[in-house]
Write an enzyme that holds these catalytic residues in place. Structure first.
Site, mmCIF file in Angstrom:
data_model
loop_
_atom_site.group_PDB
_atom_site.id
_atom_site.type_symbol
_atom_site.label_atom_id
_atom_site.label_comp_id
_atom_site.label_asym_id
_atom_site.label_seq_id
_atom_site.Cartn_x
_atom_site.Cartn_y
_atom_site.Cartn_z
ATOM 1 N N LYS A 173 -20.319 6.985 -15.716
ATOM 2 C CA LYS A 173 -19.740 8.114 -14.983
ATOM 3 C C LYS A 173 -20.052 8.034 -13.496
ATOM 4 C CE LYS A 173 -17.835 10.499 -18.291
ATOM 5 N NZ LYS A 173 -16.428 10.838 -18.335
ATOM 6 N N SER A 231 0.835 -1.203 0.000
ATOM 7 C CA SER A 231 0.000 0.000 0.000
ATOM 8 C C SER A 231 0.868 1.251 0.000
ATOM 9 C CB SER A 231 -0.989 -0.013 1.165
ATOM 10 O OG SER A 231 -1.904 -1.063 1.011
#
Length: 105
Positions: free
Chosen positions: A82, A30
């Site tokens: 979207k 990460s």
């Protein structure tokens, strides 16, 4: 995040001409991986774990509750995907599939 800030600071050092080597003994996942990617070279112990450990996407969905209250949201977008997941619309199988594909890629 703190990791983003740290990676940014490492970039500043590189911009000043410093050759940057990152050493990893155990784990760089990460944020640690984000910082490592800035380096010119990564040195890792034989059993070190490096890389992204995955992505989680969560968003509360209140569509059914709003429907019970008689509240309807309408969203206009510039494209089909979207706004796949939002708190105010019913999530379709197609929306869920697209979101999972986005996370996996």
């Amino acid at each position: 995040t703190g990791y983003g800030l740290a990676a940014g600071q490492l970039v500043r050092l590189k911009e000043k001409g410093l050759y940057l080597t990152i050493a990893v003994e155990q784990v760089a996942a990460s944020g640690g991986y984000m910082m490592s990617c800035v380096a010119d070279k990564i040195v890792a112990s034989p059993f070190a774990v490096l890389g992204s450990i995955g992505v989680i996407s969560e968003i509360p969905n209140v569509y059914e509750r709003l429907k019970e209250e008689g509240i309807e949201f309408q969203t206009v977008t510039a494209g089909k995907f979207k706004r796949t997941l939002t708190p105010t619309k019913k999530v379709t199988k197609e929306d869920k599939k697209k979101s999972e594909e986005d996370i996996e890629n």
